[in-house]
Design a protein around this motif. Structure first.
Motif, PDB file in Angstrom:
ATOM      1  N   HIS A   7       0.837  -1.203   0.000  1.00 19.20           N
ATOM      2  CA  HIS A   7       0.000   0.000   0.000  1.00 19.20           C
ATOM      3  C   HIS A   7       0.874   1.256   0.000  1.00 19.20           C
ATOM      4  O   HIS A   7       0.657   2.180  -0.779  1.00 19.20           O
ATOM      5  CB  HIS A   7      -0.921  -0.014   1.226  1.00 19.20           C
ATOM      6  CG  HIS A   7      -1.772   1.208   1.368  1.00 19.20           C
ATOM      7  ND1 HIS A   7      -2.763   1.526   0.458  1.00 19.20           N
ATOM      8  CD2 HIS A   7      -1.761   2.204   2.285  1.00 19.20           C
ATOM      9  CE1 HIS A   7      -3.333   2.661   0.824  1.00 19.20           C
ATOM     10  NE2 HIS A   7      -2.749   3.098   1.930  1.00 19.20           N
ATOM     11  N   ARG A  10       2.595   1.742  -3.254  1.00 15.12           N
ATOM     12  CA  ARG A  10       1.668   2.217  -4.287  1.00 15.12           C
ATOM     13  C   ARG A  10       1.419   3.718  -4.115  1.00 15.12           C
ATOM     14  O   ARG A  10       1.365   4.471  -5.078  1.00 15.12           O
ATOM     15  CB  ARG A  10       0.358   1.433  -4.190  1.00 15.12           C
ATOM     16  CG  ARG A  10      -0.477   1.478  -5.449  1.00 15.12           C
ATOM     17  CD  ARG A  10      -1.457   0.326  -5.460  1.00 15.12           C
ATOM     18  NE  ARG A  10      -1.977   0.104  -4.103  1.00 15.12           N
ATOM     19  CZ  ARG A  10      -2.592  -0.995  -3.710  1.00 15.12           C
ATOM     20  NH1 ARG A  10      -2.763  -1.999  -4.538  1.00 15.12           N
ATOM     21  NH2 ARG A  10      -3.048  -1.109  -2.486  1.00 15.12           N
ATOM     22  N   LEU A  11       1.254   4.178  -2.866  1.00 15.60           N
ATOM     23  CA  LEU A  11       1.050   5.601  -2.605  1.00 15.60           C
ATOM     24  C   LEU A  11       2.233   6.429  -3.106  1.00 15.60           C
ATOM     25  O   LEU A  11       2.065   7.537  -3.588  1.00 15.60           O
ATOM     26  CB  LEU A  11       0.854   5.850  -1.100  1.00 15.60           C
ATOM     27  CG  LEU A  11      -0.473   5.419  -0.498  1.00 15.60           C
ATOM     28  CD1 LEU A  11      -0.419   5.593   1.013  1.00 15.60           C
ATOM     29  CD2 LEU A  11      -1.617   6.230  -1.074  1.00 15.60           C
ATOM     30  N   ALA A  12       3.434   5.856  -3.001  1.00 16.97           N
ATOM     31  CA  ALA A  12       4.630   6.576  -3.417  1.00 16.97           C
ATOM     32  C   ALA A  12       4.988   6.256  -4.870  1.00 16.97           C
ATOM     33  O   ALA A  12       6.013   6.698  -5.364  1.00 16.97           O
ATOM     34  CB  ALA A  12       5.794   6.230  -2.488  1.00 16.97           C
TER      35      ALA A  12
ATOM     36  N   PHE B  84      -0.697  12.523  -6.159  1.00 16.90           N
ATOM     37  CA  PHE B  84       0.083  12.795  -7.364  1.00 16.90           C
ATOM     38  C   PHE B  84      -0.839  13.241  -8.480  1.00 16.90           C
ATOM     39  O   PHE B  84      -1.830  12.561  -8.790  1.00 16.90           O
ATOM     40  CB  PHE B  84       0.815  11.533  -7.822  1.00 16.90           C
ATOM     41  CG  PHE B  84       1.926  11.120  -6.895  1.00 16.90           C
ATOM     42  CD1 PHE B  84       3.058  11.908  -6.773  1.00 16.90           C
ATOM     43  CD2 PHE B  84       1.843   9.942  -6.174  1.00 16.90           C
ATOM     44  CE1 PHE B  84       4.088  11.527  -5.932  1.00 16.90           C
ATOM     45  CE2 PHE B  84       2.868   9.563  -5.337  1.00 16.90           C
ATOM     46  CZ  PHE B  84       4.003  10.353  -5.210  1.00 16.90           C
ATOM     47  N   PHE B 272      -7.548   3.839  -5.991  1.00 13.66           N
ATOM     48  CA  PHE B 272      -8.195   3.185  -4.857  1.00 13.66           C
ATOM     49  C   PHE B 272      -8.606   4.264  -3.855  1.00 13.66           C
ATOM     50  O   PHE B 272      -8.352   5.449  -4.091  1.00 13.66           O
ATOM     51  CB  PHE B 272      -7.243   2.166  -4.223  1.00 13.66           C
ATOM     52  CG  PHE B 272      -5.838   2.670  -4.142  1.00 13.66           C
ATOM     53  CD1 PHE B 272      -5.387   3.239  -2.968  1.00 13.66           C
ATOM     54  CD2 PHE B 272      -4.995   2.618  -5.258  1.00 13.66           C
ATOM     55  CE1 PHE B 272      -4.100   3.737  -2.901  1.00 13.66           C
ATOM     56  CE2 PHE B 272      -3.705   3.131  -5.177  1.00 13.66           C
ATOM     57  CZ  PHE B 272      -3.248   3.686  -4.003  1.00 13.66           C
ATOM     58  N   ARG B 277      -2.765  11.165   3.551  1.00 17.42           N
ATOM     59  CA  ARG B 277      -1.668  11.274   4.531  1.00 17.42           C
ATOM     60  C   ARG B 277      -1.433  12.736   4.946  1.00 17.42           C
ATOM     61  O   ARG B 277      -0.347  13.285   4.791  1.00 17.42           O
ATOM     62  CB  ARG B 277      -0.376  10.663   3.951  1.00 17.42           C
ATOM     63  CG  ARG B 277      -0.470   9.155   3.773  1.00 17.42           C
ATOM     64  CD  ARG B 277       0.359   8.695   2.602  1.00 17.42           C
ATOM     65  NE  ARG B 277      -0.226   9.078   1.321  1.00 17.42           N
ATOM     66  CZ  ARG B 277       0.467   9.364   0.233  1.00 17.42           C
ATOM     67  NH1 ARG B 277       1.775   9.333   0.264  1.00 17.42           N
ATOM     68  NH2 ARG B 277      -0.143   9.691  -0.884  1.00 17.42           N
TER      69      ARG B 277
END
Lengths: 92, 482
Positions: A7, A10-12, B84, B272, B277
């Protein structure tokens, strides 16, 4: 501490191999466990803070000053067209 | 909407604040500049730069918060919201999240004669993203490549979030119109939906009438005009009702308004569940407005539309309709009050402002402070009508001449010989000529057709080039024909 490495990768937008997932999973767990030691401190009577320094209202006047070297920014564009940054397809 | 379901709508609006420079750097906020000319290391997210909060942006947001009856929070904090996207060079947007600038207000709207309050959940500050131009397609879907212009990146935005208090697409449209008027009135945003300085997204859901639990919502985007807000939400409301009527389930998703076909389209995305964050922006320390600062801002606010409308009604006894039109433009309302100081006939002044003067302004795309007419000149013209020196028709000509040439009222009157005929002998002569030249109408009048008198009065007005006083002309005609 269990970490969802996939996870986070994937975020990065990182593609990790299985070895890397294992390696980073262990390393991230250790970092978080280390940070956990902070929980041992008694903080019941301390107001939450968002910053480490006791400062507030650092503001500037609303004055326009153009940046003199825009070319130095544009040079970072991998591809440029009509003075704009050209980027690949966004939506699949 | 049929009574089977109740529609529930909440709006998220974004208003671009009227500052000269960006939220966290000194780049210009000017709209329509050549691409990538208003950029710097801060707003393009170069390593090692230090953003600093624009004081004016905070003040304009506080001003709005007061006008929207919100509570100004003792402390607000900027946070980083990570995602992003090519229009976001830092890969995070600086926004206020857990601790917004203001909370808990309301806006009063009036729909079909009924007043109601729409709750404001929060107002917070953030920075705008850049602008994308999609190549080979009108939209992002289907575009092979896109071009990015970072001029808009970092422009101060104020997000105003409503409670889910809106019950119909029409109410949503009226809310946006009311908000636009208010933001323009207090001078914090030029609030043009078509230009994007005021934007809105909507959350819409349906629930069975009488149910208190909310149904599944969808988020509707790309509504670039008041009409689009109405049409998009009507389409989405209808779509929800159809899905529910067939026993289906609404999928929680973001939908895009297609203004050509007036439908909403689901934006298929591989993304998703969002995971932004958020964490406090370490480079920006908290904003803690003290009482004195807030009071100073409050004093710049002036009278709000609602209060002004009430005062105009009480002080000048203006009819509600006239009042509403006058108040809708702060500059016109000010012009009106300044004119009343010179000449105390409020209704007459108001009618001229919202009538002939407004028509001229619309035609020439000007505001009332950009023309050569002043409150002094207008009151001078109206006084001349009031004391019988000129007719209303001549007054209109003088007005247009003042607007067109900027000459003084006295000069125009002298040049054109426009004063009303006060010499009865001159008028008697004109009346005689009119009777001589219109034998047919004179016969009709004499045989009992009284309304013909108005035709003859018209002829006198024409012959005198509008300088005759209509009631005096009629009196003399009747006397001559009697």
């Amino acid at each position: 501490m269990k970490i969802d490495v996939e996870h986070i990768a994937r975020l990065a937008r990182l593609g990790l191999s299985d070895e890397e997932k294992k390696l980073y999973g262990e390393q991230l767990s250790r970092i978080l466990e280390y940070a956990e030691t902070l929980n041992k401190l008694p903080t019941e009577n301390i107001a939450p803070t968002t910053h480490a320094i006791p400062m507030k209202n650092v503001l500037r006047e609303d004055r326009m000053v153009p940046f003199p070297d825009i070319e130095a920014i544009m040079i970072n564009a991998p591809q440029e067209e009509s003075n704009m940054f050209l980027v690949p397809r966004i939506m699949e | 909407m049929h009574s089977k379901y109740e529609t529930v709508i909440g709006l998220e609006t974004h208003a671009q604040l009227l500052t000269e420079s960006k939220m966290f750097c000194s780049c210009s906020t000017k709209f329509g500049s050549k691409p990538n000319t208003n950029i710097c290391p801060v707003c393009t997210g170069q390593p090692g730069v230090l953003p600093v909060i624009n004081k004016k942006a905070i003040e304009l947001a506080i001003k709005t918060a007061i006008a929207l009856n919100c509570r100004i929070e003792k402390m607000s904090v900027f946070a980083r919201k990570h995602y992003f996207y090519p229009d976001l060079p830092k890969d995070f947007q600086v926004s206020q999240y857990e601790l917004p600038l203001a909370t808990g207000g309301f806006v009063e709207i009036e729909v079909e004669g009924k007043k109601q309050k729409i709750g404001i959940t929060r107002i917070h500050l953030e920075e705008d993203a850049g602008k994308l131009v999609h190549k080979g397609a009108a939209r992002i879907m289907g575009a092979g490549e896109s071009l990015v212009d970072y001029n808009r990146t970092g422009v101060p935005l104020m997000e105003i979030v409503t409670e889910p208090d809106i019950r119909s697409p029409l109410e949503a449209k009226v809310f946006m119109e009311t908000l636009q008027h208010l933001l323009q009135f207090i001078g914090v945003c030029d609030a043009k939906m078509e230009e994007g300085s005021l934007r809105c997204d909507a959350n819409l859901s349906l629930r069975p009438a009488g149910e208190t639990k909310l149904g599944t919502k969808t988020e509707v985007k790309n509504m670039n005009s008041f009409r689009a807000v109405l049409k998009a939400l009507e389409a989405e409301e209808k779509r929800h009702a159809e899905v529910l009527n067939e026993g289906g389930k609404i999928l929680q998703e973001t939908r895009f308004f297609d203004d050509i076909n007036e439908t909403t389209i689901g934006m298929r995305s591989k993304e998703f569940a969002h995971d932004y964050r958020y964490f406090p922006e370490p480079d920006l320390v908290p904003v803690e407005p003290d009482h004195q600062w807030i009071e100073t801002i409050k004093n710049t606010l002036g009278e709000l539309p609602e209060a002004k409308s009430e005062r105009f009604f009480n002080e000048y006894s203006l009819a509600a309709g006239i009042n509403k039109i006058l108040i809708s433009d702060k500059l016109k309302a000010d012009f009106f009050e300044r004119t009343v100081k010179h000449f105390n006939k409020p209704e007459m002044i108001a009618n001229w402002i919202i009538g002939d003067i407004a028509a001229y302004l619309n035609e020439n795309k000007k505001s009332i402070n950009e023309i050569s007419l002043t409150p002094e000149k207008l009151s001078e013209i109206l006084k001349l009508i009031d004391n019988g020196t000129i007719t209303g028709k001549i007054a209109k000509n003088i007005l247009l001449e003042v607007l067109g040439t900027g000459k003084t009222v006295q000069d125009i009157i002298k040049e054109q010989g426009l004063t009303q005929i006060s010499d009865e002998g001159e008028l008697v002569k004109i009346v005689g000529d009119v009777i001589k030249n219109n034998p047919k109408q004179v016969d009709e009048f004499k045989s009992g057709k009284d309304t013909v008198i108005m035709f003859l009065v018209g002829q006198v007005m024409k012959a005198s080039k509008g300088r005759a006083k209509p009631d005096k002309a009629q009196e003399l005609l009747r006397k001559a024909l009697g």
